[in-house]
Design a protein around this motif. Structure first.
Motif, PDB file in Angstrom:
ATOM      1  N   LEU A  82       0.794  -0.813  -0.166  1.00 17.04           N
ATOM      2  CA  LEU A  82      -0.135   0.159   0.226  1.00 17.04           C
ATOM      3  C   LEU A  82       1.243   1.276  -0.538  1.00 17.04           C
ATOM      4  O   LEU A  82       0.834   2.146  -0.360  1.00 17.04           O
ATOM      5  CB  LEU A  82      -1.201   0.399   0.995  1.00 17.04           C
ATOM      6  CG  LEU A  82      -1.901   1.672   1.504  1.00 17.04           C
ATOM      7  CD1 LEU A  82      -2.240   1.656  -0.166  1.00 17.04           C
ATOM      8  CD2 LEU A  82      -2.686   1.049   2.484  1.00 17.04           C
ATOM      9  N   LEU A  83       2.030   0.775   0.814  1.00 15.37           N
ATOM     10  CA  LEU A  83       2.327   2.333   0.898  1.00 15.37           C
ATOM     11  C   LEU A  83       3.028   2.344  -0.511  1.00 15.37           C
ATOM     12  O   LEU A  83       3.671   3.745  -0.529  1.00 15.37           O
ATOM     13  CB  LEU A  83       3.683   2.408   1.782  1.00 15.37           C
ATOM     14  CG  LEU A  83       3.181   1.962   3.167  1.00 15.37           C
ATOM     15  CD1 LEU A  83       4.581   2.031   4.446  1.00 15.37           C
ATOM     16  CD2 LEU A  83       2.591   3.754   4.033  1.00 15.37           C
ATOM     17  N   LEU A  84       4.348   1.612  -0.919  1.00 15.13           N
ATOM     18  CA  LEU A  84       4.662   1.495  -2.291  1.00 15.13           C
ATOM     19  C   LEU A  84       3.676   2.433  -2.980  1.00 15.13           C
ATOM     20  O   LEU A  84       3.799   3.048  -4.173  1.00 15.13           O
ATOM     21  CB  LEU A  84       5.234   0.677  -2.880  1.00 15.13           C
ATOM     22  CG  LEU A  84       6.154   0.353  -4.028  1.00 15.13           C
ATOM     23  CD1 LEU A  84       7.574   0.578  -3.453  1.00 15.13           C
ATOM     24  CD2 LEU A  84       6.816  -1.195  -4.069  1.00 15.13           C
ATOM     25  N   GLU A  85       2.203   2.056  -3.372  1.00 16.36           N
ATOM     26  CA  GLU A  85       1.099   2.009  -3.877  1.00 16.36           C
ATOM     27  C   GLU A  85       1.395   4.012  -4.221  1.00 16.36           C
ATOM     28  O   GLU A  85       1.135   4.784  -4.776  1.00 16.36           O
ATOM     29  CB  GLU A  85       0.069   1.276  -4.112  1.00 16.36           C
ATOM     30  CG  GLU A  85      -0.292   0.293  -4.532  1.00 16.36           C
ATOM     31  CD  GLU A  85      -1.374  -0.375  -4.476  1.00 16.36           C
ATOM     32  OE1 GLU A  85      -2.488   0.316  -3.566  1.00 16.36           O
ATOM     33  OE2 GLU A  85      -1.411  -1.997  -4.338  1.00 16.36           O
ATOM     34  N   GLU A 122      10.438  -0.067   6.014  1.00 13.04           N
ATOM     35  CA  GLU A 122      11.061  -0.135   5.566  1.00 13.04           C
ATOM     36  C   GLU A 122      12.027  -1.264   4.601  1.00 13.04           C
ATOM     37  O   GLU A 122      12.483  -1.464   3.148  1.00 13.04           O
ATOM     38  CB  GLU A 122      12.266   0.704   5.929  1.00 13.04           C
ATOM     39  CG  GLU A 122      12.165   1.797   6.527  1.00 13.04           C
ATOM     40  CD  GLU A 122      13.150   2.835   6.878  1.00 13.04           C
ATOM     41  OE1 GLU A 122      12.983   4.035   7.281  1.00 13.04           O
ATOM     42  OE2 GLU A 122      14.233   2.159   7.841  1.00 13.04           O
ATOM     43  N   ARG A 123      12.423  -2.367   5.348  1.00 10.85           N
ATOM     44  CA  ARG A 123      12.850  -3.384   4.635  1.00 10.85           C
ATOM     45  C   ARG A 123      12.198  -4.460   3.466  1.00 10.85           C
ATOM     46  O   ARG A 123      12.947  -5.007   2.895  1.00 10.85           O
ATOM     47  CB  ARG A 123      12.973  -4.516   5.912  1.00 10.85           C
ATOM     48  CG  ARG A 123      14.111  -5.723   5.376  1.00 10.85           C
ATOM     49  CD  ARG A 123      14.019  -6.264   6.909  1.00 10.85           C
ATOM     50  NE  ARG A 123      13.790  -6.066   8.165  1.00 10.85           N
ATOM     51  CZ  ARG A 123      14.247  -6.288   9.638  1.00 10.85           C
ATOM     52  NH1 ARG A 123      14.918  -7.569   9.519  1.00 10.85           N
ATOM     53  NH2 ARG A 123      13.879  -5.698  10.138  1.00 10.85           N
ATOM     54  N   GLU A 124      11.092  -4.901   4.106  1.00 17.49           N
ATOM     55  CA  GLU A 124       9.926  -5.128   3.267  1.00 17.49           C
ATOM     56  C   GLU A 124       9.690  -3.900   1.526  1.00 17.49           C
ATOM     57  O   GLU A 124       9.283  -5.037   0.335  1.00 17.49           O
ATOM     58  CB  GLU A 124       8.575  -5.240   4.191  1.00 17.49           C
ATOM     59  CG  GLU A 124       7.360  -6.334   3.296  1.00 17.49           C
ATOM     60  CD  GLU A 124       7.586  -7.210   3.017  1.00 17.49           C
ATOM     61  OE1 GLU A 124       7.140  -7.768   1.806  1.00 17.49           O
ATOM     62  OE2 GLU A 124       8.678  -7.176   3.577  1.00 17.49           O
ATOM     63  N   ILE A 125       9.783  -2.579   2.229  1.00 13.89           N
ATOM     64  CA  ILE A 125       9.036  -2.257   0.790  1.00 13.89           C
ATOM     65  C   ILE A 125      10.976  -2.194  -0.074  1.00 13.89           C
ATOM     66  O   ILE A 125      10.515  -2.626  -1.293  1.00 13.89           O
ATOM     67  CB  ILE A 125       9.394  -1.025   1.074  1.00 13.89           C
ATOM     68  CG1 ILE A 125       7.785  -0.458   1.815  1.00 13.89           C
ATOM     69  CG2 ILE A 125       9.456   0.294  -0.041  1.00 13.89           C
ATOM     70  CD1 ILE A 125       7.782   0.910   1.945  1.00 13.89           C
ATOM     71  N   GLN A 126      11.672  -2.128   0.258  1.00 11.58           N
ATOM     72  CA  GLN A 126      13.283  -2.013  -0.186  1.00 11.58           C
ATOM     73  C   GLN A 126      12.835  -3.886  -0.929  1.00 11.58           C
ATOM     74  O   GLN A 126      13.661  -3.650  -2.230  1.00 11.58           O
ATOM     75  CB  GLN A 126      14.751  -2.569   0.712  1.00 11.58           C
ATOM     76  CG  GLN A 126      15.468  -3.146  -0.070  1.00 11.58           C
ATOM     77  CD  GLN A 126      16.052  -1.755  -1.167  1.00 11.58           C
ATOM     78  OE1 GLN A 126      15.539  -0.761  -1.232  1.00 11.58           O
ATOM     79  NE2 GLN A 126      16.052  -2.599  -2.365  1.00 11.58           N
ATOM     80  N   ASP A 146      13.656   1.197 -11.938  1.00 14.87           N
ATOM     81  CA  ASP A 146      12.288   0.988 -10.447  1.00 14.87           C
ATOM     82  C   ASP A 146      11.843   2.129 -11.077  1.00 14.87           C
ATOM     83  O   ASP A 146      12.440   3.793  -9.990  1.00 14.87           O
ATOM     84  CB  ASP A 146      13.296   0.739  -9.898  1.00 14.87           C
ATOM     85  CG  ASP A 146      12.468   0.769  -8.381  1.00 14.87           C
ATOM     86  OD1 ASP A 146      13.032   1.506  -7.282  1.00 14.87           O
ATOM     87  OD2 ASP A 146      11.766  -0.417  -7.647  1.00 14.87           O
ATOM     88  N   SER A 147      10.483   2.215 -10.572  1.00 10.25           N
ATOM     89  CA  SER A 147       9.822   3.922 -10.451  1.00 10.25           C
ATOM     90  C   SER A 147       9.919   4.523  -9.118  1.00 10.25           C
ATOM     91  O   SER A 147       9.522   5.641  -8.925  1.00 10.25           O
ATOM     92  CB  SER A 147       7.778   3.107 -10.555  1.00 10.25           C
ATOM     93  OG  SER A 147       7.536   2.180  -9.828  1.00 10.25           O
ATOM     94  N   LEU A 148       9.846   3.944  -8.042  1.00  9.03           N
ATOM     95  CA  LEU A 148      10.129   4.494  -6.677  1.00  9.03           C
ATOM     96  C   LEU A 148      11.399   5.116  -7.316  1.00  9.03           C
ATOM     97  O   LEU A 148      11.626   6.456  -6.512  1.00  9.03           O
ATOM     98  CB  LEU A 148       9.990   3.409  -5.800  1.00  9.03           C
ATOM     99  CG  LEU A 148       9.949   4.375  -4.352  1.00  9.03           C
ATOM    100  CD1 LEU A 148       9.007   4.754  -4.387  1.00  9.03           C
ATOM    101  CD2 LEU A 148      10.116   3.227  -3.062  1.00  9.03           C
ATOM    102  N   ALA A 149      12.389   4.451  -7.130  1.00  8.83           N
ATOM    103  CA  ALA A 149      13.817   4.831  -7.492  1.00  8.83           C
ATOM    104  C   ALA A 149      13.889   6.186  -8.156  1.00  8.83           C
ATOM    105  O   ALA A 149      14.490   7.333  -8.006  1.00  8.83           O
ATOM    106  CB  ALA A 149      14.810   4.297  -7.762  1.00  8.83           C
ATOM    107  N   ALA A 165      11.648   8.777   1.122  1.00  4.76           N
ATOM    108  CA  ALA A 165      10.017   8.177   0.165  1.00  4.76           C
ATOM    109  C   ALA A 165       9.574   9.443  -0.486  1.00  4.76           C
ATOM    110  O   ALA A 165      10.040  10.840  -0.224  1.00  4.76           O
ATOM    111  CB  ALA A 165       9.288   8.276   1.062  1.00  4.76           C
ATOM    112  N   PRO A 166       9.195   9.824  -1.678  1.00  8.05           N
ATOM    113  CA  PRO A 166       8.710  10.713  -2.240  1.00  8.05           C
ATOM    114  C   PRO A 166       8.468  11.649  -2.126  1.00  8.05           C
ATOM    115  O   PRO A 166       7.292  12.775  -2.062  1.00  8.05           O
ATOM    116  CB  PRO A 166       8.278  10.557  -4.365  1.00  8.05           C
ATOM    117  CG  PRO A 166       7.598   9.390  -3.530  1.00  8.05           C
ATOM    118  CD  PRO A 166       9.021   8.523  -2.257  1.00  8.05           C
TER     119      PRO A 166
END
Length: 191
Positions: A82-85, A122-126, A146-149, A165-166
């Motif tokens: 969810l956070l990544l989305e 943070e670990r899971e998002i990574q 990578d879209s987050l990068a 995070a953006p």
């Protein structure tokens, strides 16, 4: 515990909740908790229902993600997704919508602390980023990064931290049942 509990606290008493697969909305009139009228929309965290979030994205001024600090491990993947989305949503990024991760039930002895929840997420998002990056590289031979990068201060392949995070991300400890929700109220007031 859903965000609607916070609204119930405004009324001075807790009302029973029922797990819902639909969104709940209410308007909080200006009062002792806040100086302006605020519309709260409570969306269930189930992955099948996350597409409903898009309905409210354009008008969002802030997002509260409620995390069960006692039962974190079984839900850490879903919360991280969810956070990544949220971090890759172009509308939220353009509007710079802040996110509050409210760690609920922190009054219990078996609860993870705010710092522990943040580290786990943070670990899971990574891990999610690494998996997606590998799949993208395999599928498109590295043509797409990578879209987050590309949308954050984190470079592809580096370790993700919430500070990178953006969107602005804050963490807080709350206990809805014990009326320890001041950080959520303050966040709502500042949005």
């Amino acid at each position: 515990v859903r965000l609607v509990r916070v609204v119930q606290l405004r009324e001075g008493r807790l009302l029973p909740t029922v797990t819902s697969m639909t969104e709940n909305a209410c308007v909080m009139e200006p009062g002792s908790l806040h100086a302006k009228q605020v519309r709260l929309v409570d969306l269930a965290g189930h992955p099948r229902l996350r597409s409903r979030r898009e309905k409210y994205t354009a008008s969002a001024k802030g997002i509260v993600v409620m995390v069960d600090a006692v039962d974190l491990l079984p839900n850490v993947n879903g919360t991280s997704e969810l956070l990544l989305e949220l971090f890759t949503d172009p509308v939220l990024m353009r509007k710079r919508v802040p996110v509050l991760v409210a760690c609920n039930k922190t009054d219990r002895i078996t609860a993870y602390s705010e710092a522990q929840v943040q580290k786990r997420l943070e670990r899971e998002i990574q891990q999610l980023r690494s998996t997606r990056e590998a799949l993208t590289d395999t599928a498109e031979k590295g043509a797409k990064s990578d879209s987050l990068a590309t949308k954050s201060k984190t470079k592809a392949g580096s370790t993700f931290k919430m500070d990178d995070a953006p969107l602005q991300v804050q963490f807080c400890e709350v206990s809805v049942l014990n009326d320890k929700v001041a950080p959520i109220r303050e966040f709502i007031e500042t949005c």
